[in-house]
Each structure stands twice: as C-alpha cells, then as structure tokens.
Scaffold this motif. Sequence first.
Motif, short mmCIF file in Angstrom:
data_model
loop_
_atom_site.label_atom_id
_atom_site.label_comp_id
_atom_site.label_asym_id
_atom_site.label_seq_id
_atom_site.Cartn_x
_atom_site.Cartn_y
_atom_site.Cartn_z
N TYR A 218 72.90 -8.57 -23.93
CA TYR A 218 72.24 -7.27 -23.91
C TYR A 218 71.39 -7.14 -22.65
N ARG A 497 69.57 -9.03 -29.35
CA ARG A 497 69.90 -7.64 -29.69
C ARG A 497 71.40 -7.40 -29.75
N TYR A 498 72.18 -8.14 -28.95
CA TYR A 498 73.63 -8.01 -29.01
C TYR A 498 74.13 -8.43 -30.39
N ASN A 501 72.95 -5.95 -33.07
CA ASN A 501 73.72 -4.71 -33.01
C ASN A 501 75.11 -4.87 -33.60
N LYS A 502 75.72 -6.06 -33.38
CA LYS A 502 77.08 -6.30 -33.87
C LYS A 502 77.10 -6.57 -35.36
N THR A 521 72.58 0.62 -37.28
CA THR A 521 72.61 -0.48 -36.31
C THR A 521 71.33 -0.48 -35.47
N TYR A 522 71.20 -1.49 -34.64
CA TYR A 522 70.02 -1.60 -33.77
C TYR A 522 69.99 -0.45 -32.76
N ASP A 523 71.14 -0.12 -32.17
CA ASP A 523 71.18 0.99 -31.21
C ASP A 523 70.79 2.30 -31.88
#
Length: 616
Positions: A218, A497-498, A501-502, A521-523
Amino acid sequence: MNLLSVSKLQKEFNGEVLFKNISFEINSKDKVAIIGRNGTGKSTLLKMILGQLDIDEGDVFKNNKVVYGYLSQDVISNRGNTLIEEMNGVFQDLIQLETKISECASELAIHPRDQEILDKYASMTHLFQIKGGYEYHYKIDLILSKFGFTRDEYDREVNTFSGGEKTRIAFAKLLLMNPDLLILDEPTNHLDINIIEWLEDYLTKYDGAVLIVTHDKYFISKVCRKIIEIDQGTSHVYYGTYEEYLVEKVKRYELLLKQFTRQQQEISHLQSFVDRFRYNAKRASIAQDRVKKINRMVKIDKPQTSTRKVKMAFEDKRATREVILEAIDLSFGYDKPLLSHVNFTMRGFDKLAIIGPNGTGKTTLIKVIEQKLLPLSGKVNFLREYKIGYFDQNQAGLNYHKTIFEEIHDYYPMFTNKEVRSVAARFLFMNDDVMKPISVLSGGEKVRLVLLLLMLSNPDLLILDEPTNHLDIETKDIVEDVFDEFSGPIIFVSHDRYFINKIGTKMLHLADDKCTEFDGTYDEFKEYNASKEQKVQEKKQDNTKKRNIKHEISILEQEINKVEEKIKTLESKTFSEEIYTNYVELAKINDKINAYKELVITLEKQYYELHDLEEN
C-alpha cells in the motif's frame, strides 16, 4: 540532477554470490522502492551504497554536492539529550546565527553609530529570517506531533524512550534535516496507520528524492513511481505504481520467455546442421561457421517465475447471517480502561478488521474476545462455543527443537509418513525440507508452518494478530490468499492496509475515546471518513459565508499595522544611548522585536487564509 548511480554491483559472502549486475540511477525528486524476497540482499545493497559494506565488484557514484540521509538510530547524536535538544540540533546553524545577532547587538550598544556593525546586524537578521529562523520551532512541533510525541515529552531524555520510540525520534529528526536523498529501510515498522498515512502524504510531496526498502504494498503504491526488484540475484527496474509493476512484470516475463524460446530454436536448428555435416568434407567449413555463430551468441537465461502456490484445504464453513458475536457496553484494559462503552456485532460471514493508532487497545480487545482477559465491565457474547484458530505473529506455539516432520506428526500422530509429507508439500515443504529443524527456518517458512497447523486444526473462527509483520511480499501474498479462501469468520488486528483491504469486510476502528463500527472494506471506510470530513469542511464554508470576511480582513490589517508600528518604535529605541549602553535592556528589547515579528508572520498567515476564503 543525478543523485546516485549504481553500476554492475556485486556482493559475495563466503564465496557465494548474493547478487550481481545490480544497476540503477536515482535522480532529483525520484520516489523509488527496492523490493524482493527476504534474503535477496536489499539491506545489504543499502549498506554498500552508504559505504558501510565493501563492494566486491561494480561502482557506486554519489554526487558530492548531495546531502544523503539514512534512517537509523545513529541519526540520534546524543541519547543524553532531551527530545527538544535533539531536534534543535538540526537547526544549530540558526541557533548559532541567533547568538551572533545577540553579540552584534552588544557591539552596537558600545558603537551605536558604527555603520559596518549596523550593516552586519541588518544582514544577519535578514539571513535569519529567510533561513526560517522564526519558523523552525513550528516545524519541530509539527513533525514531533505527527510522530505521536506531546509537548510534555520535550524535556525527557532520549535514553528514557523505548526502542520503537527512539526510531520515531530518529525519523522525525531525519525529516527535519531535509536531505536531498532520503534512504529508508522498512520505514513503516513501529508506526501506526495514522502516522503512516501522514508520512505517505509527506513523502509524496517531499522536494528531495526518496529510496525505500519496504514490503508494504500500500505504501509503495501511494509513494513510489519507480520500483527496483532484486530477483534471482540481479535487479530489474520498473516504472509506475505497484499495480503497474505487477502488470509489467508479467509482460516482461512473457517477452523474455519468447526471446529465450526463439534463441533456443535457432541454436537447435544450427546445432542440427552441425551434427549432420560436421564430418562431411564438402560442408565441414560451413558447419564450423555454425559452431562459431552459436559460440558468439549472447545466451539468454531462461526466465524464472514463482509458480508455486500453497494448496489450501480449510473445510468449507457455511457462512451464516446470524450474529455470532456481540460486545455489549464493553470496557477493557488493565489498571484503568483503555476504552469504554464499546458496542459491536459480528455475523458469520464477517471478516472483522480491528484497526486504529498504537496504544488504543487492539491486541487487548483480542485477548478479551478470546477470554484470555476479563473485561473491566460489560461482556462479549458468542452465539455458541467456537473452535478458535489463533495466528500468532511471533509463532510462539512452535517447538523450535523439533523438525517440521516431527512437529506435524506430534500434533497428528495418526498420520502416516506419506500423509505428513503430503500436507507439508501443500505448503511448499518438499522432500528433505520436512527434516529441517524449525530453529533454522526463515520467517516466511515459519509462517507457512503455522498456517499448515492452523489448517489441520479445522477452526470455526480465526483470530489473527498482525499476521503479515516482517514478511516479504511473496509470503504476504501467500498469507493473503490463505485467509481470503477461508470461508468462515475472521477477527484480526493489522497495520497492513493492503491486507486489511483484501481480507476485511468490516472495520472496527478504535480511537482514544470511541469505537467506530463500519461495514465495508478499508478503502470504503477511508472514503466514508473523507466524505464526513468534506461535509464538515462544507459546513465550515457555509458558516464562513455567513461571516463578514471583509470586516475580519480589515481588523487583521489594523492589527498587523499596529504590531509593525510597535516593531518600528522598539527598533528606534535601540539607537537610544540609555538603551544601547545597557546590554540587558537591549537584549530584552530585541527579544520583544523578535516576538512581534513572529506575531506578524502568524497574523499574515491568517490574513492570507481569509483572502482565500473570500475568493472561494
């Protein structure tokens, strides 16, 4: 401008080549990431660039006009210094200039009409201003606050801070030093998400160049537009974001494979002619020419790619919409609550990410959910009893004196040798790998073994504590795929964060005074917060429109004029004999003048902000 050039660099250890033919350049404003598996030599490469390790072959060219800054605790000059003393050390030239200005003021007290001293005084005060003499305190406050330090800690000695805090102190000082090329090795370690996101924005806008070794995908995507991958003992340079690198890497592999295949076909065709006519008197010379042509060719190595994947076999869990976990007015902590009045629910299909700054109680909440720690008040209710599979970032459950084979077999004594080897192979432990002692395994191998044992335990619910810490990108990909394929519920704490998010489908954000529950999701969570912030800003703008901006600007103009008049009055006093002959009184007046000048800067900033509001 070229800041750094690396040409055909090679490093060996104990006669074995770690890497060779490493070549790349870094120019002004470049934002570069060095990536690769653990053990490929990324940190070694940085040490060679910095002159901390000998170069076996190749060259490193460093521009002698360039200031290089490397993140390490060596940035701290004296651990006996207080935090503020250590930061002030960056601006020693300004502090010395300030002292010279005071000394010059003392000379003026003795020789008030000496034009040379007057010019010198004017020149130094002007230089002090343009070098940021009235602003460096503000910069220190800003950077330290962003790294999580409060004013109460300014007078603490550096040696009283923890190891992670010392790293943050070194990082803050390095940013204040503002080098032309900033070199960072795993900069997101010891930082929470809020600091990392601020740092990403800071480095994106940074005037100088940045060279980063990191496994944070990220972070790479946000900051870097050039990627140097160390793979199979050499380097490959890619341009673009991390996502563009992934696409380009596949294209490069396909192109190299085509070139290799084409060359192999050509060699095969030439060799068949040689084999057929080598001993033919009439065509022997032609055959010999074919041999020379083969020998002259620059051979293309067959491109390699990692196609091995962990083969998962978690038993499918039927996702349920029922609430399987509910926290009711929860208060948790130790001597005193870290957080109170926490309420949230979790359904059978949720993958719940617990996120937030360091120190807000994320791991403590995990312990409460696991019933390893009693809440201070409130409760956590489960729908039924669940078999929990726990993934520990420290792999504390492994028996380091055993081999992989023994570890699996001792947990599952009914397994035959063939079955042990079969499950081990699904997690990439092939043939003799299973006889390796756990104590000699790499970080990534230990993670794969923990995942293997986790799979075999057939859990109903997974609880993960920082599952991707200290892993390289390839191992992170494995971990992400494993937990993405798990069909049951997951609760996890992570700063990655990657990964969040996944994997995450629901966020639980812990802050100093509240807990926010968010489905998505995180985003999506970030977009939601950005939208909220935008509404706040719009409301402020609406309120601004109701304000009489012109009237406020007029008042500010009057205030600035008054302060400037005070400065002129005080400056004229310094030429009075009773003042310039009294050093103590002169110093007091000069302090007042400097304070008023700082006030003018503050008022002018407000003045410009009001003008911007009026124009918008």
